[in-house]
Design an enzyme around this catalytic site. Structure first.
Site, PDB file in Angstrom:
ATOM      1  CB  CYS A 103      41.207  47.067  58.156  1.00 23.24           C
ATOM      2  SG  CYS A 103      41.566  47.989  59.659  1.00 23.24           S
ATOM      3  CB  THR A 104      44.251  44.609  61.112  1.00 25.44           C
ATOM      4  OG1 THR A 104      42.910  44.458  61.599  1.00 25.44           O
ATOM      5  CG2 THR A 104      44.797  45.955  61.552  1.00 25.44           C
TER       6      THR A 104
END
Length: 235
Positions: A103-104
């Site tokens: 993800c981030t």
């Protein structure tokens, strides 16, 4: 006897727990693997949900990792400018076999200068945040570029982990783990990506995420300035 495979996940306040717990469930089943949960101190770390996680090892006491992984979440906005975290990632990356994220978490790798010249993926709502760190955006669910392995948003962490296990061990091992955890997704709706969500759902989601995205872009802009300054100085 072969040395145990050392796999470490960086914790931080307001991480998205599924970014972490999905891959941890996979890697914990790899024969000979030791999984570490890492933070600056041994103290409870709040996630962005009701769960709180306890580190098993501090940055200072962490052994050299074979795999270092950064999950994502709202707290990434803070760690992209946290020199303790970025310094730890740079140090571990020097000896790690694989430098990874879910993800981030990719933005933290970028801020540490570890995605410059690499292809990488991240959550769909943060795709514009990779280029400032010299990364080339991939929209793959799992992106493998040399020893950089990045997963897309949240649930992609399981795909990421199984893909990496097939490299670290072999495909039968990865497939056996997939079977044991009964990873056989059959979502009730086809709304898991901006390309498949209805225009109304996409618009509503973008509206709700807008304030958070603005904060992230501001944090990334500060981190990118430091990253570019470092390139000019050759550090």
């Amino acid at each position: 006897m072969a040395a145990p495979l050392q796999i470490g996940f960086v914790l931080f306040p307001k991480l998205t727990q599924l970014d972490l717990t999905g891959p941890v469930q996979v890697f914990a089943r790899v024969p000979g693997a030791v999984v570490h949960l890492l933070w600056k101190r041994i103290e409870p770390v709040p996630t962005d949900s009701v769960l709180t996680l306890t580190p098993t090892t501090t940055f200072a006491d962490c052994p050299q990792l074979d795999v270092v992984c950064v999950p994502g979440g709202a707290g990434v906005d803070d760690i992209v400018n946290d020199q303790d975290v970025l310094g730890f990632l740079r140090h571990q990356a020097e000896g790690a076999r694989y430098v990874t994220s879910v993800c981030t978490g990719a933005l933290a790798l970028g801020a540490a200068g570890l995605l410059d010249g690499y292809r990488a993926t991240t959550h769909w709502a943060a795709r514009d945040c990779l280029a400032p760190f010299g990364a080339t955006l991939s929209t793959e669910r799992v992106c493998i570029d040399r020893n950089r392995v990045t997963g897309g948003g949240v649930t992609a962490g399981i795909d990421f982990a199984l893909s990496l296990v097939s490299i670290l061990a072999d495909q039968p091992t990865a497939e056996a783990i997939q079977l044991v955890i009964e990873y056989n997704p059959a979502p009730p709706f086809n709304s898991g990506a901006p390309e498949t969500a209805s225009p109304a759902v996409l618009a509503l989601t973008r509206e709700r995420m807008a304030p958070f995205q603005q904060r992230r872009r501001e944090a990334v802009a500060r981190a990118a300035q430091r990253f570019k300054a470092g390139l000019k100085l050759g550090v």
